[in-house]
Design a protein around this motif. Structure first.
Motif, PDB file in Angstrom:
ATOM      1  N   VAL A 193       9.466  -2.600  -7.105  1.00  0.00           N
ATOM      2  CA  VAL A 193      10.441  -1.906  -6.259  1.00  0.00           C
ATOM      3  C   VAL A 193      10.804  -2.720  -5.019  1.00  0.00           C
ATOM      4  O   VAL A 193      11.907  -2.596  -4.485  1.00  0.00           O
ATOM      5  CB  VAL A 193       9.917  -0.519  -5.846  1.00  0.00           C
ATOM      6  N   VAL A 194       9.880  -3.530  -4.510  1.00  0.00           N
ATOM      7  CA  VAL A 194      10.159  -4.358  -3.344  1.00  0.00           C
ATOM      8  C   VAL A 194      10.836  -5.646  -3.815  1.00  0.00           C
ATOM      9  O   VAL A 194      10.399  -6.257  -4.782  1.00  0.00           O
ATOM     10  CB  VAL A 194       8.844  -4.701  -2.603  1.00  0.00           C
ATOM     11  N   PRO A 195      11.935  -6.106  -3.182  1.00  0.00           N
ATOM     12  CA  PRO A 195      12.473  -5.617  -1.911  1.00  0.00           C
ATOM     13  C   PRO A 195      13.705  -4.721  -2.039  1.00  0.00           C
ATOM     14  O   PRO A 195      14.167  -4.189  -1.059  1.00  0.00           O
ATOM     15  CB  PRO A 195      12.871  -6.921  -1.211  1.00  0.00           C
TER      16      PRO A 195
ATOM     17  N   LEU B  10       0.825  -1.198   0.000  1.00  0.00           N
ATOM     18  CA  LEU B  10       0.000   0.000   0.000  1.00  0.00           C
ATOM     19  C   LEU B  10       0.868   1.260   0.000  1.00  0.00           C
ATOM     20  O   LEU B  10       0.556   2.254  -0.664  1.00  0.00           O
ATOM     21  CB  LEU B  10      -0.927  -0.008   1.209  1.00  0.00           C
ATOM     22  N   LYS B  11       1.968   1.205   0.752  1.00  0.00           N
ATOM     23  CA  LYS B  11       2.896   2.340   0.766  1.00  0.00           C
ATOM     24  C   LYS B  11       3.473   2.580  -0.620  1.00  0.00           C
ATOM     25  O   LYS B  11       3.534   3.724  -1.102  1.00  0.00           O
ATOM     26  CB  LYS B  11       4.010   2.072   1.785  1.00  0.00           C
TER      27      LYS B  11
ATOM     28  N   GLU C 124      12.487  -4.253   8.933  1.00  0.00           N
ATOM     29  CA  GLU C 124      11.385  -4.885   9.655  1.00  0.00           C
ATOM     30  C   GLU C 124      10.160  -5.067   8.774  1.00  0.00           C
ATOM     31  O   GLU C 124       9.285  -5.883   9.069  1.00  0.00           O
ATOM     32  CB  GLU C 124      10.996  -4.032  10.872  1.00  0.00           C
ATOM     33  N   ARG C 125      10.085  -4.307   7.689  1.00  0.00           N
ATOM     34  CA  ARG C 125       8.915  -4.335   6.811  1.00  0.00           C
ATOM     35  C   ARG C 125       9.168  -5.105   5.523  1.00  0.00           C
ATOM     36  O   ARG C 125       8.442  -4.955   4.540  1.00  0.00           O
ATOM     37  CB  ARG C 125       8.467  -2.896   6.521  1.00  0.00           C
ATOM     38  N   GLY C 126      10.204  -5.919   5.512  1.00  0.00           N
ATOM     39  CA  GLY C 126      10.410  -6.840   4.410  1.00  0.00           C
ATOM     40  C   GLY C 126      11.304  -6.374   3.285  1.00  0.00           C
ATOM     41  O   GLY C 126      11.437  -7.068   2.273  1.00  0.00           O
ATOM     42  N   TRP C 127      11.934  -5.212   3.430  1.00  0.00           N
ATOM     43  CA  TRP C 127      12.852  -4.757   2.392  1.00  0.00           C
ATOM     44  C   TRP C 127      14.217  -5.406   2.575  1.00  0.00           C
ATOM     45  O   TRP C 127      14.544  -5.927   3.641  1.00  0.00           O
ATOM     46  CB  TRP C 127      12.972  -3.235   2.430  1.00  0.00           C
TER      47      TRP C 127
ATOM     48  N   LEU D 252      21.171  11.026  -5.748  1.00  0.00           N
ATOM     49  CA  LEU D 252      20.395  10.176  -4.841  1.00  0.00           C
ATOM     50  C   LEU D 252      19.139   9.724  -5.563  1.00  0.00           C
ATOM     51  O   LEU D 252      18.524  10.489  -6.316  1.00  0.00           O
ATOM     52  CB  LEU D 252      19.994  10.945  -3.578  1.00  0.00           C
ATOM     53  N   CYS D 253      18.752   8.475  -5.341  1.00  0.00           N
ATOM     54  CA  CYS D 253      17.488   7.997  -5.896  1.00  0.00           C
ATOM     55  C   CYS D 253      16.797   7.110  -4.874  1.00  0.00           C
ATOM     56  O   CYS D 253      17.447   6.469  -4.050  1.00  0.00           O
ATOM     57  CB  CYS D 253      17.672   7.277  -7.220  1.00  0.00           C
ATOM     58  N   CYS D 254      15.475   7.110  -4.935  1.00  0.00           N
ATOM     59  CA  CYS D 254      14.662   6.382  -3.967  1.00  0.00           C
ATOM     60  C   CYS D 254      14.426   4.961  -4.457  1.00  0.00           C
ATOM     61  O   CYS D 254      14.206   4.725  -5.641  1.00  0.00           O
ATOM     62  CB  CYS D 254      13.331   7.103  -3.765  1.00  0.00           C
ATOM     63  N   VAL D 255      14.446   4.015  -3.538  1.00  0.00           N
ATOM     64  CA  VAL D 255      14.179   2.621  -3.893  1.00  0.00           C
ATOM     65  C   VAL D 255      12.755   2.461  -4.422  1.00  0.00           C
ATOM     66  O   VAL D 255      12.464   1.519  -5.157  1.00  0.00           O
ATOM     67  CB  VAL D 255      14.426   1.699  -2.677  1.00  0.00           C
TER      68      VAL D 255
END
Length: 519
Positions: free
Chosen positions: A503-505, A63-64, A399-402, A284-287
């Motif tokens: 994008v995950v993980p 969802l995030k 903790e959230r699976g990444w 810089l780039c976001c996962v």
């Protein structure tokens, strides 16, 4: 007999509009009181913000990612707006269900009060005193709702639309609305008065001992549609979990280094500023950046070598992770060997593009580690560095699976032409960016309509830690729909994969494709 006693004993039904007004003003009173008290005990203690922060923490990864993909940097505004809509609907519904008795509304306010208290209690950046905010919110909401409910019952019992009781109810409702407005505004002004902007302004100009050379004129193809090589601070992407930007004054800030070290160290802002400052150009780039996404920017960062600080503390054998904590409680785990790697250029940054860090980008200080996604390296408002092992500590996203290790993946993007553009047949200039931080881009290729790959012209190399622009001119003579695809090869010889991965993980993969039409 008191108003509350009348409220409990009468069998009269409230008018629907009066019932809704009781619910909404009870909500407004609760939120305003909590916001006002939070201005003194910590802005995140405002129950509205505390619940929002808890919602972010509890949001499932899928969802995030959907929220970031759909709303981008407006995801927090959407969350707060959505919460407001839900609260208004619940408050109005609770009012309607309380037309004969205030019991339902009282229970609803009590439940929300408890939830707000739990949200504040579990915040890592708040102490016990912060519970005063949800307590004030609960008491104000209960009092306002029940007091108005009693007056509304008296008005309903009087029957006459022009009765004195109805006028008293409306006057009381107006007074509570005005009081809630004043309290909420006062809370906002008091909270904002603690802004770090004046502290940031007082820092003045930062003078690195080693500056980067000026950016060459041919470092980008901005005239052809690519971004400018350096991203202005106001346009630099921002992705973090903070609902409100932490306000930390430089004079109040300190950085503690501890854990598996020979000696614990604490640095003030002046300590860092007085050290040998260096300037480094870093992308810089976001996962969470999807293939072809916009969550990537480049800046000249000024700071001190992070590895030097850690070596001064003395790293003990067996240490694996640099566990960093933000002033708002967010945590990040960075591979220690990468931070200490010779030539990596990991920074504790205090400046960005010729000025102190913008508050929303981490003032007074943040971490910047070239070649790693920000969720494992880019702690903003950093205040604590613990040298430890992977088993001893798990950071927020781990903790959230990444993934634990998160090197930036080799990627490329088409910036021009835009998707679904309509162009005239003839020569079409295709331009974009490619990145493989700390490895560098060797080649970019472009394909039209699944034809042969064409090698693009690359911009001048500034540093392998930054993106690289590219452009190529193609002849598109046939009218109709066409498809462009790009791929990059980095200096290690790796060509980015066609395989699409989410994008995950540890970051998305795939070739960026753009469709356009000629006619």
């Amino acid at each position: 007999m008191s108003d509350l006693a009348v409220s409990e004993r009468t069998d009269t039904r409230l008018r629907a509009t009066h019932a809704v007004l009781c619910g909404l003003l009870g909500l407004a009173s609760a939120l305003a009181a909590g916001h006002l008290v939070a201005a003194f005990v910590g802005r995140n203690a405002s129950p509205y913000l505390a619940v929002g922060n808890s919602a972010i923490d509890l949001t499932p990864t899928w969802l995030k990612d959907w929220a970031v993909r759909t709303f981008g940097t407006a995801d927090k505004l959407v969350l707060l707006s959505g919460m407001a809509v839900v609260l208004v609907a619940v408050a109005a519904g609770a009012g309607l269900l309380s037309r004969r008795s205030p019991l339902v509304g009282t229970v609803v306010i009590g439940v929300f009060g408890v939830l707000g208290g739990l949200a504040v209690f579990t915040r890592p950046d708040l102490g016990q005193l912060a519970l005063a905010a949800p307590a004030a919110s609960l008491l104000a909401g209960l009092w306002a709702f029940r007091w108005l409910h009693a007056r509304a019952l008296r008005a309903a019992g009087a029957g006459d639309i022009g009765s004195p009781e109805r006028r008293r109810f409306l006057l009381g409702a107006g007074a509570i609305a005005a009081g809630a407005g004043v309290a909420g505004l006062a809370g906002q002004l008091l909270g904002s008065s603690r802004s770090a902007d004046s502290s940031r302004a007082a820092v003045g100009e930062l003078e690195p001992a080693r500056r980067v050379p000026p950016v060459p004129a041919d470092a980008d193809f901005a005239k052809l549609g690519t971004p400018s090589f350096l991203t202005p601070n106001e346009n630099f992407y921002r992705i973090d979990t903070a609902l409100i930007v932490p306000q930390v004054r430089a004079e109040d800030w300190s950085l503690r280094i501890h854990g598996m070290v020979e000696r614990e160290l604490t640095f003030t802002f002046d300590d860092i500023r007085d050290r040998r400052l260096v300037e480094r150009t870093i992308t810089l780039c976001c996962v969470s950046n999807e293939v072809g996404g916009s969550l990537i920017s480049t800046a000249n960062f000024v700071g001190v070598d992070l590895g030097e600080l850690l070596r001064e503390a003395g790293i003990r054998r067996g240490a694996q992770q640099l566990y960093s904590t933000s002033t708002d409680g967010w945590t990040c785990g960075t591979p220690l060997d990468v931070v200490l790697e010779p030539g990596r250029g990991a920074l504790l940054a205090i400046g960005m593009n010729g000025e102190p860090l913008p508050v929303e980008h981490g003032f007074p200080a943040r971490m910047v580690v070239p070649g790693l996604y920000g969720y494992v390296s880019g702690t903003k408002w950093v205040t604590d560095l613990e040298v430890t092992t992977w088993e001893a500590r798990q950071a927020y996203w781990l903790e959230r699976g990444w993934a634990r290790e998160a090197p930036v993946k080799t990627q490329s993007r088409i910036d021009s032409p835009k998707g679904f553009a309509t162009l005239s047949p003839g020569r079409v200039v295709v331009a974009g960016i490619a990145w493989a931080q700390h490895t560098g881009i060797e080649k970019v290729e472009v394909r039209l309509d699944r034809g042969p790959w064409r090698e693009a012209e690359l911009s001048t190399v500034v540093t392998d830690d930054a993106w690289r622009m590219w452009q190529v001119a193609l002849d598109v003579t046939e009218p109709g729909s066409h498809q462009l695809t790009c791929r990059a090869t980095d200096k290690s010889g790796y060509t980015q994969t066609e395989h699409r991965a989410p994008v995950v993980p540890d970051g998305a993969t795939g070739w960026h494709t753009v469709t356009f039409t000629t006619r």
